[in-house]
Design an enzyme around this catalytic site. Structure first.
Site, mmCIF file in Angstrom:
data_model
loop_
_atom_site.group_PDB
_atom_site.id
_atom_site.type_symbol
_atom_site.label_atom_id
_atom_site.label_comp_id
_atom_site.label_asym_id
_atom_site.label_seq_id
_atom_site.Cartn_x
_atom_site.Cartn_y
_atom_site.Cartn_z
ATOM 1 C CB THR A 142 -22.900 21.314 3.330
ATOM 2 O OG1 THR A 142 -22.726 21.434 4.733
ATOM 3 C CG2 THR A 142 -24.140 20.527 3.039
ATOM 4 C CD GLU A 424 -30.048 15.583 7.363
ATOM 5 O OE1 GLU A 424 -29.583 14.885 6.446
ATOM 6 O OE2 GLU A 424 -29.368 15.967 8.328
#
Lengths: 662, 662
Positions: A142, A424
């Site tokens: 990320t 997730e």
């Protein structure tokens, strides 16, 4: 301990209708597993090396340092103790309680990525170092501007055939890596996810081994800017990090090349299939379903025990203050979450076993099960983490003022768990992935295809309910039917809505967006149906004796009925259920709660969390809450001196000046 | 600032259908109030004396010390600036942001108690000292074992006629005072609530002035054990305290005797009325309703602005990543809470003005309005604080990963706000108080009495709905009618249930307990009806021009419709609304959200929170989120060194030993 047990809690335990040990055995997978669990918990909880003052008393830096020390000790001791893989969670849960440690991502993501994506030569080079903690790594995906959507990542790896190197860059501010656990201060390696460019042509996201800190002095290497992302709601012990890269060069061999390769001359060799990575994601999500059940169970354990110790108000004039759990409103706060904890615990187990079965098929090359597996795990992860998120806060609020104290353990449990709703796969994103599968399956069924697995019921969606029927709303078959009907109808209606948006001229993307609230609703109903059905099916386990199956049946009924009255509009809207059914359901809930009341403490005892793992003054097994609340408070930092230094610095001059003026 | 504004946010502001300044004027009570607010905010936010690093970077002790210093400064400066009472909140909100300071309870409870309960002689003695901060006090009521139920308090004040003193004791562990703000380290006086005993006879709870710390050296006085209760979920800056008393003697004159007295010989003189204390409680609750609207508005401001800056995923292949707020699911997460923030803001204002009107009646001795005032404020406090509690977390989760960072401001806003659900009357306890009033009123109406005020509608509860009608579900009249019908029906059904429990042989207390879930439901529906109706009524304000009333009408419709579809079962159960109505309502919600989308940023700008008060990197007015996120992170404590000391202490020896073994 028993000699000093709070008399109210003792009475609760004496009056239970069943032996909690039997449910413990059922929940943890048999007597041997329970014994092994207790041995390892005992070992960890009684090891003086792991003792320290309450993390809540420390600054964040102290917490990081404490947990790093503990993580190192734990890794070392687990190796010495030769704890097999399947038992490690028993040990680590007891060492870490509701927290993590800064090298957690090394085990959870860095190593698995090497196993899954490195070639044999690459494994020779790095795996031994990593497995033996000669290097510590994390997983850097990320970015500050990019989360769930992997294709949107901006970090680049540009191949330079002249030097046979990749040049790594985070070309913009929003490309900075952001969040990787352990990257802030701890790790010296990362697996970096970056957009591959060869001869100015993009080849999509690939993974690269990158050393970020010197093995000599731990300083960031040239071109690397790395640090901690600052304090968060929870996860104080974790140094989630940021990382900016400026023309950092790594050899060609540092691209993880098991699936796709870049040849020395820059030739790109495609991977055989892109679906293989799904497996790990499904496992992570199945874990979250299980974990949601477990944390909800912890929160309910704390709140239920405390509600039996706590006495409050006057129910009848002149009578002593009753136990809080005797108020029906308190039961209504807690028992639905007690039932939900059981429901998600059992769903988590099913999800894990579905994953295990499927992954052996997948490893044999049969990827036909993947869409079903993926859709199921996405919806259940979203549903269970959201339920745990809400339920934990309900449990905290049900403990009144004391729930707000860190002594209750509930705030920390919550702040460490709540990321599971977002990480997730964000809630709505996942529900829409499940919805996509439901739409596809439903359309297949309309074209006469036979559906299997969790969507089999969509083949027979009956839209016209049999009105006026008399139903027994306690019957689990009736309840499962109602959930099935609702899920089927909502899938049908979302599909119809999607069609009508398309017919009105919207393109696929806009029509999907316009229908998305209905799609999430359908996916949620589908997932709830799975949970209710799974709970009911697990009750048919022939190893359960009747005292156990009776009480578990009540929990299952309560879970189904509570979901039903909470969403009663969904069942009433098309007339499938009647107002009479709903009123009957509400009466049954009250009656079930009254029946569950004497078993409440035994039902939470059955989860078998030792005090060291609950880590809650309110949830103590012995119920001696108030004395330990005071003891805990006295040990906290502000009480190290009678008069705090700020008195001399600020308060004294202020008060004295004010007095002088009078 | 405008020159550097994020282009997405700039576009949002350019495209709004109205001028936010007009709504700001409406929300804050006129142009002059807005101007005054901005002046005082500017003064506070630009005062260098109040500057300090982010509280989230500090240990709890440092936070306490920082906020004590600021509180002292603030008190001093407010006096110098001669800020009138009605303007003080503008200034203090800007100094304290979303936090409090350790002497807060001195102003909020200690002083008001002296004003309300001290005799003139007592005022002469203490008020000057307290008003000028020559002493610092707090209000000590709750005990470790006793919260909401005041009659259950265990602390005793036993009168000794020989010495004309009260002997104060906390006779058991559970009697220890627990929670009073500022008691842990700061206060040297408390108003102590204790059970009065004279000649072994109990006279109920009374208040006493008690010095707990020396004015010389701040040390606890003999017989006094006092300290901080330890770290909590939030309120880090506040030294909530515990207090144990062992035969502490105070003179007879230290009992606050305005309402009841103890004569030197031990004669007890009763107060004229016991209802007078209600007034303060109502005011506190009215404040919480207002405050709930305000904090929800802050959270929605942060999440809405960030959702316009954040771009994520791919809606259409090949297109750039859209603004997150363009996803209908994101609108569905935020817009209902945007509408709720407006709804509770306006409810809070109405509640405050009802309080002001009523309290002038009460001060004239007319206490007939008290039951209505009390019931209304209890239900609205419970409803609004619960809605804010849930809504703030929804806003945080809607910000994805970055919402979890303290940089977002949302975790701290939440942890400091969430006690409002429990404190000053726990949720269910308050809802049941409202329910009690509803039951009483409803029974009166059945006996032909005419009802007034918020319960007037209970006179005409129509139980048989007109089936098959076609309704315009956007019509606010239709929506108010639906909420009224639902509240009336649920009151009727709870009353019927209560009666049937009594007829089945339960005593009053058991019947009440058995019906309590339905009673809470009825009180909630009643309170929601009030909020919806109030919102609709405020739209008829003739000062609103049409651009403003158009957009506010949409918000009101959305608020009513969202509550309706969320609780659709309540409207469907008796056939009052049909499945077609609910489906229509869902379509209207989608259409309203599409209409509100271009006005979303202007609607949050209209709340007029300056950046210094929002205190959120994500919610910045200029939208320059990512660069400030990085800057904020770099300033955090773990980044003060490149290599943290723990590396040398733990990580280096570990890694080197592992390397040596290979």
């Amino acid at each position: 301990m028993a000699a000093r047990m709070n008399p109210d809690l003792r009475k609760e335990r004496e009056n239970a209708s069943f032996d909690p040990e039997k449910i413990t055995t059922f929940l943890w997978g048999g007597k041997e597993r329970v014994q092994r669990k207790r041995e390892l918990e005992f070992l960890a909880l009684n090891d003086p090396d792991y003792q320290h003052e309450d993390l809540n008393f420390m600054s964040r830096e102290q917490q990081y340092e404490t947990q790093l020390k503990k993580g190192i000790l734990m890794v070392t001791k687990m190796k010495e103790l030769k704890i097999p893989d399947e038992d490690q969670l028993f040990y680590t849960s007891a060492v870490l309680v509701s927290d993590v440690h800064p090298m957690m991502v090394h085990t959870r993501m860095f190593l698995p990525t090497l196993y899954g994506q490195a070639t044999e030569e690459q494994k020779d080079k790095w795996l031994k170092l990593a497995e033996n903690y000669a290097i510590v790594g994390t997983y850097a995906q990320t970015e500050i501007g990019h989360g769930t959507f992997v294709r949107g990542l901006e970090t680049t790896a540009t191949y330079d055939p002249k030097t046979q190197e990749f040049i790594l860059n985070t070309p913009t501010l929003s490309a900075s890596k952001w969040w990787p656990g352990g990257m802030g201060k701890t790790s010296n390696y990362v697996v970096l996810m970056a957009q591959l460019y060869i001869h100015s042509k993009p080849y999509g996201v690939h993974s690269f081994m990158l050393q970020i800190r010197s093995l000599e002095d731990h300083k960031p290497l040239p071109g690397v800017t790395v640090g901690d992302i600052g304090p968060k709601f929870g996860y104080d012990v974790m140094d989630n990090g940021f990382l900016a890269l400026n023309n950092v060069r790594i050899p060609r061999e540092n691209m993880l090349m098991k699936h796709s390769r870049v040849e020395p001359d820059g030739t790109y060799v495609k991977p055989p299939s892109t679906k293989l990575a799904y497996g790990t994601m499904v496992q992570v999500r199945a874990n979250i379903v299980m974990y949601s059940g477990v944390v909800l169970a912890k929160a309910v354990t704390i709140a239920t025990r405390y509600s039996c110790v706590r006495r409050q108000s006057e129910m009848k004039p002149g009578h002593p203050e009753p136990q809080v759990l005797d108020y029906v409103t308190q039961q209504y706060k807690l028992f639905p979450y007690l039932a939900a904890a059981y429901a998600f615990w059992l769903t988590g187990q099913t999800m894990m076993s579905v994953y295990t079965t499927s992954s052996s098929q997948i490893s044999k090359g049969d990827i036909s099960v993947l869409p079903e597996l993926h859709a199921l795990s996405a919806g259940l992860k979203a549903l269970s983490s959201a339920a745990a998120n809400v339920g934990m806060e309900k449990c905290r609020l049900a403990c009144g003022g004391h729930g707000y104290s860190h002594a209750s353990g509930l705030p920390r449990l919550y702040t460490n768990m709540t990321p599971a709703s977002t990480a997730e796969g964000e809630h709505v994103v996942l529900m829409l992935q499940t919805a996509r599968y439901l739409m596809k399956s439903y359309n297949q069924s309309l074209q006469g295809e036979k559906l299997a697995g969790s969507v089999a019921y969509l083949s027979g969606v009956q839209l016209v309910p049999a009105a006026g029927r008399t139903r027994n709303m306690l019957d689990l078959g009736v309840l499962c039917d109602a959930y099935r009907h609702r899920a089927g109808r909502l899938v049908h209606e979302a599909a119809a809505q999607l069609r009508s948006e398309l017919q009105a001229g919207k393109d696929q993307a806009d029509a999907w967006n316009a229908t998305s609230v209905d799609l999430v609703k359908a996916a949620t109903a589908h997932s709830q149906y799975f949970v209710v059905k799974n709970f009911a099916e697990r009750l048919t386990d022939s190893t359960l004796d009747s005292s156990i199956s009776d009480v578990l049946t009540r929990l299952c009924q309560l879970h189904a009925l509570h979901g039903l009255v909470t969403n009663s509009g969904d069942f009433l809207e098309d007339g499938y259920l009647t107002g009479t059914d709903i009123r009957q359901a509400r009466r049954h809930i009250n009656a079930l709660m009254a029946k569950l009341r004497p078993d409440a403490v035994a039902l939470v005892d059955a989860f078998d969390f030792p005090d060291g793992i609950l880590n809650s003054v309110l949830g103590r097994y012995d119920g001696n809450v108030y004395e330990h609340l005071l003891e805990w408070a006295k040990a906290s930092p502000l009480n190290k001196t009678d008069v705090h230094q700020s008195y001399h610095k600020y308060l004294k001059p202020f008060l004295e000046a004010n007095r002088a003026k009078l």
